[in-house]
Scaffold this active site. Sequence first.
Site, PDB file in Angstrom:
ATOM      1  N   ARG A  51       0.852  -1.196   0.000  1.00 43.87           N
ATOM      2  CA  ARG A  51       0.000   0.000   0.000  1.00 43.87           C
ATOM      3  C   ARG A  51       0.884   1.242   0.000  1.00 43.87           C
ATOM      4  NH1 ARG A  51      -1.372   1.672   4.618  1.00 43.87           N
ATOM      5  NH2 ARG A  51      -2.146  -0.318   5.417  1.00 43.87           N
ATOM      6  N   TYR A 103     -16.357  18.460 -14.107  1.00 45.41           N
ATOM      7  CA  TYR A 103     -16.721  17.042 -14.124  1.00 45.41           C
ATOM      8  C   TYR A 103     -17.789  16.764 -13.057  1.00 45.41           C
ATOM      9  CZ  TYR A 103     -16.154  12.001 -13.841  1.00 45.41           C
ATOM     10  OH  TYR A 103     -16.383  10.656 -13.838  1.00 45.41           O
ATOM     11  N   ASP A 175      -7.301  20.369 -12.747  1.00 43.14           N
ATOM     12  CA  ASP A 175      -7.611  19.051 -13.318  1.00 43.14           C
ATOM     13  C   ASP A 175      -7.230  19.123 -14.796  1.00 43.14           C
ATOM     14  OD1 ASP A 175      -8.834  16.851 -14.515  1.00 43.14           O
ATOM     15  OD2 ASP A 175     -10.555  16.884 -13.150  1.00 43.14           O
ATOM     16  N   LYS A 200      -8.389   8.375 -18.749  1.00 46.07           N
ATOM     17  CA  LYS A 200      -8.718   9.020 -20.015  1.00 46.07           C
ATOM     18  C   LYS A 200      -7.491   9.036 -20.940  1.00 46.07           C
ATOM     19  CE  LYS A 200     -12.452   9.575 -17.559  1.00 46.07           C
ATOM     20  NZ  LYS A 200     -12.709  10.778 -16.767  1.00 46.07           N
TER      21      LYS A 200
HETATM   22  C1  LIG Z   1     -13.188  11.070 -15.485  1.00 47.33           C
HETATM   23  C2  LIG Z   1     -12.801  12.355 -14.873  1.00 47.33           C
HETATM   24  C3  LIG Z   1     -12.532  12.437 -13.505  1.00 47.33           C
HETATM   25  C4  LIG Z   1     -12.693  11.263 -12.560  1.00 47.33           C
HETATM   26  O1  LIG Z   1     -11.781  10.254 -12.846  1.00 47.33           O
HETATM   27  P1  LIG Z   1     -12.079   8.685 -12.616  1.00 47.33           P
HETATM   28  O2  LIG Z   1     -10.809   8.056 -13.087  1.00 47.33           O
HETATM   29  O3  LIG Z   1     -13.264   8.335 -13.438  1.00 47.33           O
HETATM   30  O4  LIG Z   1     -12.321   8.501 -11.166  1.00 47.33           O
HETATM   31  C5  LIG Z   1     -12.132  13.670 -13.002  1.00 47.33           C
HETATM   32  N1  LIG Z   1     -12.018  14.749 -13.805  1.00 47.33           N
HETATM   33  C6  LIG Z   1     -12.277  14.697 -15.126  1.00 47.33           C
HETATM   34  C7  LIG Z   1     -12.134  15.927 -15.950  1.00 47.33           C
HETATM   35  C8  LIG Z   1     -12.687  13.508 -15.697  1.00 47.33           C
HETATM   36  O5  LIG Z   1     -12.967  13.472 -17.001  1.00 47.33           O
END
Ligand SMILES: *Cc1c(COP(=O)(O)O)cnc(C)c1O
Length: 384
Positions: A51, A103, A175, A200
């Site tokens: 961990r 998001y 982000d 993504k």
């Molecule tokens: C998908 C996404 C998230 C969350 O990520 P996960 O891997 O699905 O938990 C956060 N911010 C943006 C802009 C996203 O597209």
Amino acid sequence: MENKNYKLATKLIHAGVEPDPSTGAIMTPIYQTSTYVQAAPGDHKGYEYARTQNPTRTALQNALAAIENGKYGLCFGSGMAATDAVAKLLQPGDEVIVANDLYGGTYRIFTKVFANYGIKFHFIDMSNAENIRGYINEKTKMIWTETPTNPLLNIVDIAACGTIAKEHKLLLVVDNTFASPYLQNPLDQGADIVLHSATKYLGGHSDVVHGALIMNDAALEEKLRFIQNSCGAVPGPHDCWLVLRGIKTLHVRMQRHCENGEKIANYLRNHPKVGKVYWCGFEDHPNHDIAKKQMRGFGGMISFTLKSDRMDDAMHVLKNTQLFALAESLGGVESLIGHPASMTHGSIPREERIKNGLADSLIRLSVGIEDVDDLIADLAQAIG
Ligand SMILES: *Cc1c(COP(=O)(O)O)cnc(C)c1O
């Protein structure tokens, strides 16, 4: 790989990874282990319990730090787990200023989870960063933004947010999921923490859920590493390996996402049944100049409405594409189509959603790297 002067394409392939010391394997092994044998108590090779540390994760953390021009990377089991870790830097009574077009899951964790712990979130329009100033008080600790935003592809001026954050000693969190490090590096523009849903573009192949944080400040890294280990939302080594493999082609994929995105944005804009097209590469996009200043391209995320703005007409398009798969998520090699109002942003109340510009007929595309002529033909037959 120590030399930080390599360009992105080289870093994507070499940063953080070394041939495996025991065999010379060029690919970082998947260290599928929960613990590490110690010669005597405390006499170990830097790894005690998985961990806390795992060599596959270490390689990825170092690679992600390098490609975001940061010193430290920390990996999490998902983008939301990374968001959760950052929010845990806050205390009851603290306030955060958040971009209102973001998001849906981020909106949900702030309003449904952290609001219960006495943290206050102000969701505001950040298309003009100066708007932030009106919400700063002595309790404000953090500015949280996303750019380009999801799903309206608004652009927030990172450098302007960074200036305000520095003046008031606030943490600026960006982000960077939509842009990826291929298009922009928020740390270079004044961000303190860069967040990724590596699910993504970084992973890029729709085969892993993963999150990451990148930063430069050692004290901040120590706090977040403490949270990573204490709360335990860590990714497994196989997931780390998938992201490590995914990022090796980020630059090649992103180049094609951008080319296809531009062609499709222009195609949609000239379509008689299409209403508004949201893409930050258009010269008349309200913040195109900022996009040009802080990004190296405009990406493959496009949203559009239908002239009729009828939910039924949107549903018709969503059901009839053959190549664009109807699915949540984005950033993979295959093209996806989605309906924010009922899918990714379904957790936002309708009134709030419409107020923020997310029309009922809004359709979001994650343009993949297939042949663009086939993609355009697919949209043509689906829109009719
Ligand atoms: C998908 C996404 C998230 C969350 O990520 P996960 O891997 O699905 O938990 C956060 N911010 C943006 C802009 C996203 O597209």
